[in-house]
Write a protein that holds these residues in place. Sequence first.
Motif, PDB file in Angstrom:
ATOM      1  N   ARG A   1      72.623 -22.931  12.349  1.00 26.50           N
ATOM      2  CA  ARG A   1      72.873 -24.365  12.265  1.00 26.50           C
ATOM      3  C   ARG A   1      72.129 -24.953  11.069  1.00 26.50           C
ATOM      4  NH1 ARG A   1      72.196 -26.825  17.699  1.00 26.50           N
ATOM      5  NH2 ARG A   1      72.171 -24.753  18.599  1.00 26.50           N
TER       6      ARG A   1
ATOM      7  N   SER B   1      75.772 -25.001  16.982  1.00 27.03           N
ATOM      8  CA  SER B   1      75.924 -26.233  17.750  1.00 27.03           C
ATOM      9  C   SER B   1      77.339 -26.405  18.298  1.00 27.03           C
ATOM     10  CB  SER B   1      75.597 -27.414  16.835  1.00 27.03           C
ATOM     11  OG  SER B   1      76.344 -27.284  15.632  1.00 27.03           O
ATOM     12  N   GLU B   2      78.307 -25.684  17.735  1.00 23.65           N
ATOM     13  CA  GLU B   2      79.710 -25.833  18.138  1.00 23.65           C
ATOM     14  C   GLU B   2      80.141 -24.778  19.159  1.00 23.65           C
ATOM     15  OE1 GLU B   2      82.733 -27.750  16.824  1.00 23.65           O
ATOM     16  OE2 GLU B   2      81.061 -29.144  16.860  1.00 23.65           O
TER      17      GLU B   2
ATOM     18  N   LYS C   1      66.598 -25.252  19.570  1.00 18.58           N
ATOM     19  CA  LYS C   1      68.065 -25.374  19.719  1.00 18.58           C
ATOM     20  C   LYS C   1      68.722 -24.009  19.532  1.00 18.58           C
ATOM     21  CE  LYS C   1      68.630 -29.869  20.023  1.00 18.58           C
ATOM     22  NZ  LYS C   1      69.119 -30.343  21.317  1.00 18.58           N
ATOM     23  N   ASN C   2      68.248 -23.268  18.552  1.00 24.13           N
ATOM     24  CA  ASN C   2      68.829 -21.949  18.307  1.00 24.13           C
ATOM     25  C   ASN C   2      68.516 -20.990  19.445  1.00 24.13           C
ATOM     26  OD1 ASN C   2      70.243 -22.305  15.854  1.00 24.13           O
ATOM     27  ND2 ASN C   2      68.286 -22.382  14.772  1.00 24.13           N
TER      28      ASN C   2
END
Length: 361
Positions: free
Chosen positions: A229, A257-258, A285-286
């Motif tokens: 990302r 993120s998608e 997030k990853n």
Amino acid sequence: DMGGHDTYMHKEIFEQADAVDRVLRGRIDDRFSTVHLGGLNLDAREARQIRRVKILGCGTSYHAGMIGAQMIEELARIPADAEPASEFRYRNAVVDPDTLYIAVSQSGETYDVLAAVQELKRKGARVLGVVNVVGSAIAREADGGIYVHAGPEVCVVSTKCFTNTCVAFALLALHLGRTRDLSVRDGKRIIEGLRRLPAQIAEILEQEEGIQKLSEQFADARSMLFIGRVRGYPVAREASLKLKEVSYIHAEAYPASELKHGPLALIEPALPTVAIVPDDDLLEKNRAAMEEIKARSGQIVAVAHQPQEKADHTIVVPKNEDELDPILMGIPLQLLAYHTAKALGRDIDKPRNLAKSVTVE
Ligand code: F6R
């Protein structure tokens, strides 16, 4: 002469520390914590008037441009984006006098890029070239630019020129930043990061054996997913292209993120994922994305700055400054593509259906 390497691709991957040394040489100005780019033809007043940056290139050069656009936004705070030159030239794009256009090309001869440059110039735009081959058509047509000094690249697939183009963009972003509002302190930080690159590249290349073992596991995959990302996304794009080109294994790159908006449906043990996981503010997030994949029994290889618990295997790369990390994170994946192709007995330097420079429409 391949100097003891079995292919030009392998030789060129291993030339990258020296190549990066060359693109930096003679350009760093420690006194003002900036860089000098002799051929830019853009004075300070003009540099301050730029309202947007639009970067155009094809294939690997487009991916380097995506990384360059992020660097320009981060360091110079100028809105910037990259687009395939082949798309741009066919869509009657709005050409804006306050936009700086940058054409990126290893060969300097790619017809789609050259045609985009000619169209832009016809409409009065300012166009810079970020080009490897000195005196090539795109270099001659542009108003100024930066030579990336990767040296001759013989293998059809681009490796060292990608890395050097990213470094050339870091230099441009630093120069634009320091002409505008980037602090001396940040300028110094980036310069120090740039100087660390060659030794860090050498460190990554020392991991070849481990990467080779990993590649052999992937040789029978029918498809692979590459995710990242923001800074990691163009790295995923380029790694996916490299694998496709030399191994003929289908690969797709997606922003991490998608995933939940569709590609999660594909995850199963037979679809390995390569995750680009820099140690920056998106690390958590990853990790969450890797967890989603693990929960569906997907195999994961992470490229990260520390071993990742959620991954089956982590290729650990040295940390640089956040803005420069993408330059390093793709390098182990060049080796992954190379060794996967080798395990499959592919014609590595001349993949089927491809040409080194695409001078036709
Ligand atoms: C990738 C590759 C191609 C080229 C593209 C642009 O490994 O070889 O995708 O990057 O054809 O070529 P240049 O940079 O010469 O304009």
